[in-house]
Design a protein around this motif. Structure first.
Motif, mmCIF file in Angstrom:
data_model
loop_
_atom_site.group_PDB
_atom_site.id
_atom_site.type_symbol
_atom_site.label_atom_id
_atom_site.label_comp_id
_atom_site.label_asym_id
_atom_site.label_seq_id
_atom_site.Cartn_x
_atom_site.Cartn_y
_atom_site.Cartn_z
ATOM 1 N N THR A 85 0.260 -1.163 0.011
ATOM 2 C CA THR A 85 0.326 -0.095 -0.107
ATOM 3 C C THR A 85 1.125 1.209 0.056
ATOM 4 O O THR A 85 1.733 1.209 0.196
ATOM 5 C CB THR A 85 -1.014 -0.142 0.739
ATOM 6 O OG1 THR A 85 -0.281 -0.146 2.389
ATOM 7 C CG2 THR A 85 -1.476 -1.168 1.446
ATOM 8 N N GLY A 86 0.030 2.404 -0.113
ATOM 9 C CA GLY A 86 1.457 3.295 -0.462
ATOM 10 C C GLY A 86 0.754 4.437 -1.660
ATOM 11 O O GLY A 86 -0.956 4.623 -1.800
ATOM 12 N N LEU A 87 1.205 5.404 -1.965
ATOM 13 C CA LEU A 87 1.310 6.552 -2.489
ATOM 14 C C LEU A 87 2.428 6.869 -3.355
ATOM 15 O O LEU A 87 2.977 7.204 -3.626
ATOM 16 C CB LEU A 87 0.918 7.645 -1.757
ATOM 17 C CG LEU A 87 0.634 9.126 -2.691
ATOM 18 C CD1 LEU A 87 -0.902 8.926 -3.188
ATOM 19 C CD2 LEU A 87 0.331 10.452 -2.148
ATOM 20 N N LEU A 88 1.921 6.772 -4.969
ATOM 21 C CA LEU A 88 2.883 7.229 -6.001
ATOM 22 C C LEU A 88 2.146 9.099 -6.396
ATOM 23 O O LEU A 88 1.044 9.041 -7.358
ATOM 24 C CB LEU A 88 3.291 6.530 -7.162
ATOM 25 C CG LEU A 88 3.824 6.439 -8.500
ATOM 26 C CD1 LEU A 88 5.286 6.879 -7.478
ATOM 27 C CD2 LEU A 88 3.676 5.469 -8.776
ATOM 28 N N LEU A 89 3.447 9.955 -6.255
ATOM 29 C CA LEU A 89 3.244 11.339 -6.625
ATOM 30 C C LEU A 89 4.230 11.070 -7.934
ATOM 31 O O LEU A 89 5.426 10.751 -7.918
ATOM 32 C CB LEU A 89 3.282 12.046 -5.503
ATOM 33 C CG LEU A 89 2.540 12.390 -4.789
ATOM 34 C CD1 LEU A 89 2.784 13.304 -3.608
ATOM 35 C CD2 LEU A 89 0.584 12.049 -5.294
ATOM 36 N N ILE A 90 3.862 11.564 -9.261
ATOM 37 C CA ILE A 90 4.090 11.526 -9.949
ATOM 38 C C ILE A 90 4.077 13.002 -10.604
ATOM 39 O O ILE A 90 3.346 13.750 -11.200
ATOM 40 C CB ILE A 90 3.706 10.569 -11.003
ATOM 41 C CG1 ILE A 90 3.947 9.094 -11.152
ATOM 42 C CG2 ILE A 90 4.849 10.912 -13.161
ATOM 43 C CD1 ILE A 90 2.451 8.611 -12.174
ATOM 44 N N TYR A 91 5.573 13.884 -10.450
ATOM 45 C CA TYR A 91 5.614 15.093 -10.875
ATOM 46 C C TYR A 91 6.113 15.012 -12.479
ATOM 47 O O TYR A 91 6.452 14.085 -13.023
ATOM 48 C CB TYR A 91 6.629 15.840 -10.095
ATOM 49 C CG TYR A 91 6.120 15.723 -9.025
ATOM 50 C CD1 TYR A 91 5.571 17.634 -8.506
ATOM 51 C CD2 TYR A 91 6.090 14.596 -8.026
ATOM 52 C CE1 TYR A 91 5.505 17.584 -7.341
ATOM 53 C CE2 TYR A 91 5.637 15.093 -6.554
ATOM 54 C CZ TYR A 91 5.235 16.402 -6.115
ATOM 55 O OH TYR A 91 4.731 16.709 -4.579
ATOM 56 N N PRO A 92 6.194 16.427 -13.031
ATOM 57 C CA PRO A 92 6.755 16.121 -14.749
ATOM 58 C C PRO A 92 8.043 16.132 -14.693
ATOM 59 O O PRO A 92 8.456 14.537 -16.177
ATOM 60 C CB PRO A 92 6.750 18.052 -15.183
ATOM 61 C CG PRO A 92 6.036 18.795 -14.151
ATOM 62 C CD PRO A 92 6.081 18.205 -12.725
ATOM 63 N N THR A 93 8.770 16.417 -13.987
ATOM 64 C CA THR A 93 10.653 15.009 -14.307
ATOM 65 C C THR A 93 10.735 14.264 -12.547
ATOM 66 O O THR A 93 12.474 14.435 -12.783
ATOM 67 C CB THR A 93 11.391 16.015 -13.823
ATOM 68 O OG1 THR A 93 12.042 17.160 -13.485
ATOM 69 C CG2 THR A 93 10.860 17.443 -16.048
#
Length: 252
Positions: A85-93
């Motif tokens: 479980t968790g969270l993946l934050l995808i920024y532009p780079t």
């Protein structure tokens, strides 16, 4: 009658406690079922790991999410019931990744990254750093694994990495991530798709600026997966004082 009287007197003269055997604790079926359920729910210790990394500018959110989903499914075949479980934050780079699972599962995730990094010159995840690992956490902050793309970059007036020390930056990092995690824990229901790709509109004040993530990726104070795994696999040798003294003392 006199004989009976003497027998009663002897019986009162010796206490019974020393003659009693220690009682063996006996369980019942209810206790057995409760213990079995407890062991079932605590088959492994839970850990939480915070990762940051750089990504190529043209990589799609779908490519990153599919890579991790396939990896989790592959690991789950060998580590049963140790879901991620968790969270993946995808920024532009860049990316910020929070993972919750067993120690063995987290270890396999790092190993898979190293395998791609060594075999592929242009793997889309690069310069990964381990920021924090929390061991034996009591409960999960996330009931599922969520992915959210930060499409619109958040504008900041100043670069805090230029005015703050590394200790201050990492303190703000952990504090901000904790606030965001608590917000998602309270708002996201089990079984839903997750926060979506509009966090920058819903809670812009809880999102970390991408410049901090890039700053942490470059920082040499944090371990990359290769260094961490080498340290993890390195045996611990303890040299006793008797091993460096000559002549060796004799033991009796």
């Amino acid at each position: 009658m006199p004989f009976t009287h003497k027998w009663k007197a002897k019986k009162r003269a010796f206490p019974l406690e020393p003659l009693l055997l220690p009682q063996v604790p006996r369980g019942n079926y209810l206790h057995f079922k409760e213990e079995k359920q407890r062991l079932h729910l605590n088959k492994f210790l839970l850990h939480r790991m915070f990762l940051v990394a750089k990504i190529e500018g043209n990589v799609e959110k779908k490519d990153i999410s599919e890579y991790y989903e396939q990896l989790f499914q592959s690991i789950l075949k060998h580590h049963l019931e140790e879901s991620v479980t968790g969270l993946l934050l995808i920024y532009p780079t860049s990316i910020l990744h929070i993972l919750e699972s067993s120690n063995g599962t987290l270890f396999q995730i790092l190993l898979d990254y190293l395998g791609h990094e060594n075999d592929e010159k242009e793997f889309f995840i690069q310069e990964m750093k381990i920021i924090v690992i929390s061991h034996n956490i009591p409960t999960r902050l996330f009931m599922q694994w969520h992915v959210s793309a930060i499409k619109v970059p958040v504008m900041y007036l100043d670069d805090v990495t230029q005015s703050q020390s590394l200790k201050e930056v990492i303190t703000d990092f952990i504090s901000q991530i904790h606030k965001l995690s608590l917000y998602l824990f309270k708002t996201i229901k089990v079984g839903t798709k997750g926060p979506g790709d509009n966090l920058h509109n819903v809670v812009p004040d809880l999102l970390l600026p991408e410049q901090i993530i890039k700053y942490l990726c470059k920082s040499e104070e944090f371990m990359d997966p290769a260094t961490f795994i080498n340290m993890y696999n390195r045996p611990i040798h303890i040299t006793l004082d008797s091993e460096v003294v000559w002549p060796a003392p004799s033991r009796f």
